[in-house]
Design a protein around this motif. Structure first.
Motif, PDB file in Angstrom:
ATOM      1  N   TRP A   1       0.854  -1.186   0.000  1.00 23.90           N
ATOM      2  CA  TRP A   1       0.000   0.000   0.000  1.00 23.90           C
ATOM      3  C   TRP A   1       0.886   1.230   0.000  1.00 23.90           C
ATOM      4  CZ3 TRP A   1      -0.938   3.757   4.000  1.00 23.90           C
ATOM      5  CH2 TRP A   1      -1.998   4.638   3.707  1.00 23.90           C
ATOM      6  N   GLY A   2       0.508   2.239  -0.776  1.00 19.24           N
ATOM      7  CA  GLY A   2       1.372   3.401  -0.979  1.00 19.24           C
ATOM      8  C   GLY A   2       1.253   4.443   0.101  1.00 19.24           C
ATOM      9  N   SER A   3       1.850   4.193   1.229  1.00 19.94           N
ATOM     10  CA  SER A   3       1.739   5.133   2.347  1.00 19.94           C
ATOM     11  C   SER A   3       2.298   6.506   1.999  1.00 19.94           C
ATOM     12  CB  SER A   3       2.460   4.572   3.575  1.00 19.94           C
ATOM     13  OG  SER A   3       3.828   4.308   3.279  1.00 19.94           O
ATOM     14  N   SER A   4       3.315   6.542   1.136  1.00 19.28           N
ATOM     15  CA  SER A   4       3.894   7.840   0.774  1.00 19.28           C
ATOM     16  C   SER A   4       2.995   8.628  -0.165  1.00 19.28           C
ATOM     17  CB  SER A   4       5.266   7.633   0.117  1.00 19.28           C
ATOM     18  OG  SER A   4       5.127   6.902  -1.100  1.00 19.28           O
ATOM     19  N   GLY A   5       2.027   7.950  -0.751  1.00 15.96           N
ATOM     20  CA  GLY A   5       1.145   8.634  -1.690  1.00 15.96           C
ATOM     21  C   GLY A   5      -0.139   9.131  -1.064  1.00 15.96           C
ATOM     22  N   VAL A   6      -0.519   8.571   0.065  1.00 14.71           N
ATOM     23  CA  VAL A   6      -1.770   8.968   0.720  1.00 14.71           C
ATOM     24  C   VAL A   6      -1.419   9.975   1.806  1.00 14.71           C
ATOM     25  CG1 VAL A   6      -3.823   8.200   1.952  1.00 14.71           C
ATOM     26  CG2 VAL A   6      -2.775   6.722   0.212  1.00 14.71           C
ATOM     27  N   THR A   7      -1.852  11.212   1.602  1.00 19.54           N
ATOM     28  CA  THR A   7      -1.473  12.309   2.502  1.00 19.54           C
ATOM     29  C   THR A   7      -2.712  13.113   2.892  1.00 19.54           C
ATOM     30  OG1 THR A   7      -1.140  13.898   0.702  1.00 19.54           O
ATOM     31  CG2 THR A   7       0.726  12.469   1.257  1.00 19.54           C
ATOM     32  N   LEU A   8      -2.490  14.168   3.651  1.00 18.07           N
ATOM     33  CA  LEU A   8      -3.602  15.040   4.028  1.00 18.07           C
ATOM     34  C   LEU A   8      -4.207  15.737   2.821  1.00 18.07           C
ATOM     35  CD1 LEU A   8      -2.333  16.636   7.382  1.00 18.07           C
ATOM     36  CD2 LEU A   8      -3.989  14.786   7.044  1.00 18.07           C
ATOM     37  N   ALA A   9      -3.444  15.807   1.718  1.00 12.79           N
ATOM     38  CA  ALA A   9      -4.013  16.368   0.492  1.00 12.79           C
ATOM     39  C   ALA A   9      -5.177  15.509   0.008  1.00 12.79           C
ATOM     40  CB  ALA A   9      -2.939  16.477  -0.586  1.00 12.79           C
ATOM     41  N   ASP A  10      -5.056  14.204   0.150  1.00 14.11           N
ATOM     42  CA  ASP A  10      -6.151  13.319  -0.243  1.00 14.11           C
ATOM     43  C   ASP A  10      -7.346  13.490   0.691  1.00 14.11           C
ATOM     44  OD1 ASP A  10      -4.825  11.686  -2.439  1.00 14.11           O
ATOM     45  OD2 ASP A  10      -3.409  11.392  -0.802  1.00 14.11           O
ATOM     46  N   TYR A  11      -7.061  13.627   1.976  1.00 13.78           N
ATOM     47  CA  TYR A  11      -8.133  13.886   2.950  1.00 13.78           C
ATOM     48  C   TYR A  11      -8.903  15.148   2.571  1.00 13.78           C
ATOM     49  CZ  TYR A  11      -9.775  16.458   7.085  1.00 13.78           C
ATOM     50  OH  TYR A  11     -10.498  17.242   7.956  1.00 13.78           O
ATOM     51  N   THR A  12      -8.188  16.199   2.181  1.00 16.24           N
ATOM     52  CA  THR A  12      -8.841  17.467   1.827  1.00 16.24           C
ATOM     53  C   THR A  12      -9.703  17.310   0.579  1.00 16.24           C
ATOM     54  OG1 THR A  12      -6.994  18.710   2.791  1.00 16.24           O
ATOM     55  CG2 THR A  12      -8.414  19.879   1.221  1.00 16.24           C
ATOM     56  N   ILE A  13      -9.196  16.580  -0.413  1.00 13.02           N
ATOM     57  CA  ILE A  13      -9.958  16.369  -1.647  1.00 13.02           C
ATOM     58  C   ILE A  13     -11.262  15.640  -1.343  1.00 13.02           C
ATOM     59  CG2 ILE A  13      -9.982  15.125  -3.855  1.00 13.02           C
ATOM     60  CD1 ILE A  13      -6.953  15.692  -4.017  1.00 13.02           C
ATOM     61  N   VAL A  14     -11.180  14.583  -0.539  1.00 13.91           N
ATOM     62  CA  VAL A  14     -12.375  13.809  -0.206  1.00 13.91           C
ATOM     63  C   VAL A  14     -13.350  14.662   0.605  1.00 13.91           C
ATOM     64  CG1 VAL A  14     -13.260  11.780   1.003  1.00 13.91           C
ATOM     65  CG2 VAL A  14     -11.149  11.618  -0.344  1.00 13.91           C
TER      66      VAL A  14
ATOM     67  N   VAL B   1      -3.682   3.004  -5.409  1.00 20.10           N
ATOM     68  CA  VAL B   1      -3.824   2.506  -4.042  1.00 20.10           C
ATOM     69  C   VAL B   1      -5.022   3.192  -3.391  1.00 20.10           C
ATOM     70  CG1 VAL B   1      -1.400   1.885  -3.746  1.00 20.10           C
ATOM     71  CG2 VAL B   1      -2.161   4.180  -3.130  1.00 20.10           C
ATOM     72  N   ARG B   2      -5.713   2.438  -2.578  1.00 21.50           N
ATOM     73  CA  ARG B   2      -6.901   2.969  -1.913  1.00 21.50           C
ATOM     74  C   ARG B   2      -6.527   4.178  -1.045  1.00 21.50           C
ATOM     75  NH1 ARG B   2     -11.822   0.587  -1.437  1.00 21.50           N
ATOM     76  NH2 ARG B   2     -10.964  -1.407  -2.139  1.00 21.50           N
ATOM     77  N   GLY B   3      -7.275   5.261  -1.219  1.00 20.95           N
ATOM     78  CA  GLY B   3      -7.022   6.493  -0.471  1.00 20.95           C
ATOM     79  C   GLY B   3      -6.235   7.536  -1.239  1.00 20.95           C
TER      80      GLY B   3
END
Length: 276
Positions: free
Chosen positions: A175-188, A264-266
């Motif tokens: 799973w791409g932990s380096s790719g899932v960031t707070l930027a994704d949280y903001t988009i969602v 990756v999910r997220g």
């Protein structure tokens, strides 16, 4: 022994006779064999076992010529659809065969290939291949063909018979932990609250981190918690999501240029770069 005699118009028979040698030739025969399964673009070898006096010549399926000095005679064929071959005609040095002299058949089954690339779902920038992952085509629950992507994410499935299939992709990449960031949280969060930006397709699937088939406030809360605390509470489903054409239909041609996307999910902004 046969003799030739001269007979005059007065029906008188000459005392002189000439011996005649009569030779009866037996019609040639042939049988064909060589059942095989090939991939479209390859060839198969048919074998004709013949009797008679060479050289021999004839036709397969009414239009494919063959010839040879003696038995056996081999014929290379490259059909693009499954074909049954029979002997239509045969002649040797002296005679022509009758239908009853020709026997056998050769069934050449043709299968096809599907080729394409498996890559990450980033909409901009260079392609990010998803390597060393498994791509399969299935008929219902039955896997018909499977292969592994190469170092550029390319794949070729071979030996696929005509039919309608679905794709299945699996990977052992993390799973791409380096790719899932707070930027994704903001988009969602903005998608849920403001419907802006609009998420569709594989990006909408990536936002549904609790696999509820909808994207809600719960999803962006779960993403935030995982980014901030590494908590996977509420996180559900596979780490990877793949989006590909729903069906692939094979008729009588190889298929190329298939693009399968993974994410990756997220990672709704597709910022992750999977390891090679």
């Amino acid at each position: 022994t046969l003799y030739a005699e001269a007979l005059s118009t007065q029906s008188c028979i000459s005392a002189a006779r000439t011996q005649v040698v009569a030779i009866a030739y037996i019609r040639p025969t042939a049988s064909i064999s060589g059942d095989a399964t090939i991939n479209n673009g390859n060839s198969a070898t048919l074998t004709l076992t013949v009797t008679g006096t060479g050289p021999f010549s004839g036709l397969l399926n009414g239009s494919i010529p063959f010839s040879g000095p003696s038995s056996p005679i081999t014929v290379s064929v490259s059909p693009n659809i499954s074909t049954i071959y029979t002997i239509s005609s045969l002649s040797d040095e002296h005679c022509t065969a009758s239908v009853v002299d020709l026997s056998g058949s050769a069934n050449i089954v043709v299968k096809y290939s599907i080729s394409g690339i498996l890559k990450y779902a980033n909409a901009t920038g260079a392609a990010r291949p998803i390597t060393n992952s498994t791509v399969s085509v299935k008929s219902g629950a039955i896997v018909v063909a499977t292969t592994t992507t190469d170092g550029s994410g390319n794949f070729t499935l071979i030996g696929v018979p005509p039919g309608t299939y679905t794709y299945e992709v699996t990977t052992t990449k993390p799973w791409g932990s380096s790719g899932v960031t707070l930027a994704d949280y903001t988009i969602v969060k903005n998608f849920v609250s403001l419907n802006n930006p609009i998420l569709t397709g594989i990006y909408l699937l990536a936002a549904d981190v609790n696999s509820s088939s909808t994207v809600t406030l719960a999803d962006y809360t779960i993403i935030k918690n995982r980014v901030n605390t590494s908590s996977i509470s509420g996180w559900s489903g596979s780490n990877w999501i793949f989006s590909s054409p729903t069906n692939v239909i094979i008729t009588n041609n190889n298929i190329g240029g298939i693009v399968i996307l993974g994410i990756v999910r997220g990672d709704v902004n597709a910022s992750y770069t999977p390891p090679l």
